[in-house]
Design a protein around this motif. Structure first.
Motif, PDB file in Angstrom:
ATOM      1  N   GLY A 161      78.889  45.029  23.995  1.00  0.00           N
ATOM      2  CA  GLY A 161      77.866  44.081  25.134  1.00  0.00           C
ATOM      3  C   GLY A 161      78.934  43.522  25.950  1.00  0.00           C
ATOM      4  O   GLY A 161      78.555  43.002  26.411  1.00  0.00           O
ATOM      5  N   GLY A 162      80.074  43.377  24.494  1.00  0.00           N
ATOM      6  CA  GLY A 162      81.108  41.735  25.621  1.00  0.00           C
ATOM      7  C   GLY A 162      81.015  42.061  27.003  1.00  0.00           C
ATOM      8  O   GLY A 162      82.227  40.925  28.130  1.00  0.00           O
ATOM      9  N   ILE A 163      82.009  43.485  27.155  1.00  0.00           N
ATOM     10  CA  ILE A 163      82.367  43.789  28.318  1.00  0.00           C
ATOM     11  C   ILE A 163      81.374  44.350  29.493  1.00  0.00           C
ATOM     12  O   ILE A 163      81.535  43.432  30.552  1.00  0.00           O
ATOM     13  CB  ILE A 163      82.470  45.212  28.522  1.00  0.00           C
ATOM     14  N   SER A 164      79.810  43.244  29.121  1.00  0.00           N
ATOM     15  CA  SER A 164      78.767  43.471  30.172  1.00  0.00           C
ATOM     16  C   SER A 164      77.924  42.124  30.910  1.00  0.00           C
ATOM     17  O   SER A 164      77.261  41.729  31.605  1.00  0.00           O
ATOM     18  CB  SER A 164      77.946  44.366  30.699  1.00  0.00           C
ATOM     19  N   ASP A 165      77.882  41.684  29.112  1.00  0.00           N
ATOM     20  CA  ASP A 165      77.192  40.287  28.749  1.00  0.00           C
ATOM     21  C   ASP A 165      77.456  39.659  27.644  1.00  0.00           C
ATOM     22  O   ASP A 165      77.081  39.634  26.880  1.00  0.00           O
ATOM     23  CB  ASP A 165      76.080  40.352  29.319  1.00  0.00           C
ATOM     24  N   SER A 166      78.485  38.893  27.754  1.00  0.00           N
ATOM     25  CA  SER A 166      79.641  37.919  26.364  1.00  0.00           C
ATOM     26  C   SER A 166      78.503  37.083  26.317  1.00  0.00           C
ATOM     27  O   SER A 166      78.581  36.868  24.316  1.00  0.00           O
ATOM     28  CB  SER A 166      80.423  37.833  26.642  1.00  0.00           C
ATOM     29  N   VAL A 167      77.772  35.986  26.796  1.00  0.00           N
ATOM     30  CA  VAL A 167      77.365  35.377  26.109  1.00  0.00           C
ATOM     31  C   VAL A 167      75.841  35.259  26.606  1.00  0.00           C
ATOM     32  O   VAL A 167      76.126  35.007  27.746  1.00  0.00           O
ATOM     33  CB  VAL A 167      77.786  33.978  26.789  1.00  0.00           C
ATOM     34  N   ALA A 168      74.654  35.625  25.511  1.00  0.00           N
ATOM     35  CA  ALA A 168      73.656  36.344  26.669  1.00  0.00           C
ATOM     36  C   ALA A 168      72.211  35.254  26.510  1.00  0.00           C
ATOM     37  O   ALA A 168      71.341  35.163  26.613  1.00  0.00           O
ATOM     38  CB  ALA A 168      73.024  37.727  26.425  1.00  0.00           C
ATOM     39  N   TYR A 169      72.694  34.269  27.444  1.00  0.00           N
ATOM     40  CA  TYR A 169      71.693  33.092  27.377  1.00  0.00           C
ATOM     41  C   TYR A 169      70.527  33.230  28.039  1.00  0.00           C
ATOM     42  O   TYR A 169      69.493  32.697  27.732  1.00  0.00           O
ATOM     43  CB  TYR A 169      72.312  31.684  27.566  1.00  0.00           C
ATOM     44  N   GLN A 170      71.373  34.046  29.291  1.00  0.00           N
ATOM     45  CA  GLN A 170      70.522  34.322  30.629  1.00  0.00           C
ATOM     46  C   GLN A 170      69.029  35.323  30.110  1.00  0.00           C
ATOM     47  O   GLN A 170      68.376  34.772  30.769  1.00  0.00           O
ATOM     48  CB  GLN A 170      71.144  34.665  31.839  1.00  0.00           C
ATOM     49  N   LYS A 171      69.551  36.168  29.289  1.00  0.00           N
ATOM     50  CA  LYS A 171      68.664  36.858  28.776  1.00  0.00           C
ATOM     51  C   LYS A 171      67.706  36.073  27.696  1.00  0.00           C
ATOM     52  O   LYS A 171      66.724  36.611  28.296  1.00  0.00           O
ATOM     53  CB  LYS A 171      68.695  38.447  28.148  1.00  0.00           C
ATOM     54  N   ALA A 172      68.617  34.802  27.188  1.00  0.00           N
ATOM     55  CA  ALA A 172      66.768  34.379  26.338  1.00  0.00           C
ATOM     56  C   ALA A 172      65.619  33.479  27.126  1.00  0.00           C
ATOM     57  O   ALA A 172      65.450  33.981  26.476  1.00  0.00           O
ATOM     58  CB  ALA A 172      67.773  33.544  25.562  1.00  0.00           C
ATOM     59  N   PHE A 173      66.847  33.185  27.905  1.00  0.00           N
ATOM     60  CA  PHE A 173      65.536  32.875  28.707  1.00  0.00           C
ATOM     61  C   PHE A 173      64.207  33.042  29.349  1.00  0.00           C
ATOM     62  O   PHE A 173      63.452  32.926  29.645  1.00  0.00           O
ATOM     63  CB  PHE A 173      66.573  31.470  29.524  1.00  0.00           C
ATOM     64  N   ALA A 174      65.360  34.605  30.149  1.00  0.00           N
ATOM     65  CA  ALA A 174      64.286  35.959  30.545  1.00  0.00           C
ATOM     66  C   ALA A 174      63.186  36.222  29.872  1.00  0.00           C
ATOM     67  O   ALA A 174      62.314  36.205  30.165  1.00  0.00           O
ATOM     68  CB  ALA A 174      65.148  36.465  31.402  1.00  0.00           C
ATOM     69  N   ASP A 175      63.557  36.022  28.666  1.00  0.00           N
ATOM     70  CA  ASP A 175      62.281  36.841  27.432  1.00  0.00           C
ATOM     71  C   ASP A 175      61.597  35.331  26.971  1.00  0.00           C
ATOM     72  O   ASP A 175      61.175  35.519  25.797  1.00  0.00           O
ATOM     73  CB  ASP A 175      63.432  36.660  26.208  1.00  0.00           C
TER      74      ASP A 175
END
Length: 283
Positions: A161-175
């Motif tokens: 997953g690090g290839i496309s989203d190493s630190v997924a904080y934006q997804k956390a906010f989106a969820d």
């Protein structure tokens, strides 16, 4: 309030995050939403199940074990992987240092792993199956290019997953997370660069053009991602925990004499920031 915990990957460097998570458990701070990449979420499930120091036991007892990782597994016709995935995701959690599946099932929040779809080159966010004792989603999120075979889940092919989203904080906010704790495994000031391994990976996966595009722009995307995270932290919208130093620990280091001090550093940093974190989450 919905509290999120975002875990960067980093293979062996992620023992820093294990120290951080053990302090969170000691302090009774449990996120409602956990998302991570690669080793970040692989260690994060022990936080979700509330198993204090389980990851430390694995580090001490098995990371230096020849069954855990090494070139011998990469060149083996049976495994074709730098890590012995059956040992890491089957024998250890199901026999040697048992994982508490009942506690994990009772965890009321969401627990997601970031993977990269090799056809699109984009990130997908898969819920970690509470009943999968072979940990197929965790195997997929850890599947580093070159060192691991391509993982397949429900007919779709994935890599780390690090290839496309190493630190997924934006997804956390989106969820829907209102507050987000982000645990990084690189020290402040680190700047990612495109190295020779990326060129080699593109040569290996040449028929997957979208994947190659993601690999080639990964450094630029990562650096922009961290810059924006710093801005959010300065605005009080995110809380960042990171090592002062990674102590020379590399991605595939397995010597407990090097790894345990980095784990201890994670505890040290989190204890230093614990009062500030409590203020951030409103305790």
């Amino acid at each position: 309030m919905k509290l999120g915990l975002v875990l960067e990957g980093g293979a062996s460097r992620t023992v820093f995050s294990c120290g951080v998570m053990d302090v969170l458990l000691e302090a009774g701070i449990k996120a409602d939403y956990i998302i991570g990449t690669s080793a970040g979420i692989s260690y994060g499930v022990s936080y979700a199940s509330g198993q204090y120091e389980r990851n430390l036991k694995i580090t001490k007892q098995y990371m230096s074990d020849k069954r855990y990782m090494g070139i011998r597994h990469l060149i083996s016709r049976k495994t074709k992987c730098f890590y012995n995935m059956d040992f890491v995701y089957d024998e250890i959690p199901n026999k040697l240092i048992p994982f508490d599946y009942d506690a994990f099932e009772k965890f009321s929040g969401s627990c997601k792993a970031v993977v990269t779809d090799i056809e699109t080159g984009a990130a997908e966010y898969l819920e970690v199956d509470r009943h999968d004792e072979k940990w197929n989603v965790l195997r997929a999120t850890c599947s580093l290019p070159i060192l691991f075979p391509i993982a397949e889940i429900d007919g779709k092919k994935y890599l780390d997953g690090g290839i496309s989203d190493s630190v997924a904080y934006q997804k956390a906010f989106a969820d829907g997370c209102d507050k987000v704790i982000v645990v990084l495994t690189r020290e402040r000031g680190y700047v990612k660069k495109t190295d020779m391994s990326v060129r080699l990976a593109c040569a290996m996966y040449g028929k997957y053009q979208n994947l190659c595009a993601s690999l080639l722009c990964r450094a630029e995307v990562y650096n922009a991602q961290i810059k924006r995270l710093r801005e959010l932290a300065a605005e009080g919208k995110a809380f960042v925990i990171e090592p002062f130093s990674t102590m020379g620990v590399g991605r595939t280091d397995k010597d407990p004499q090097k790894l345990i001090p980095l784990y201890a550093h994670g505890k040290e940093v989190m204890n230093m920031k614990l009062d500030a974190l409590k203020r951030y989450i409103g305790e």
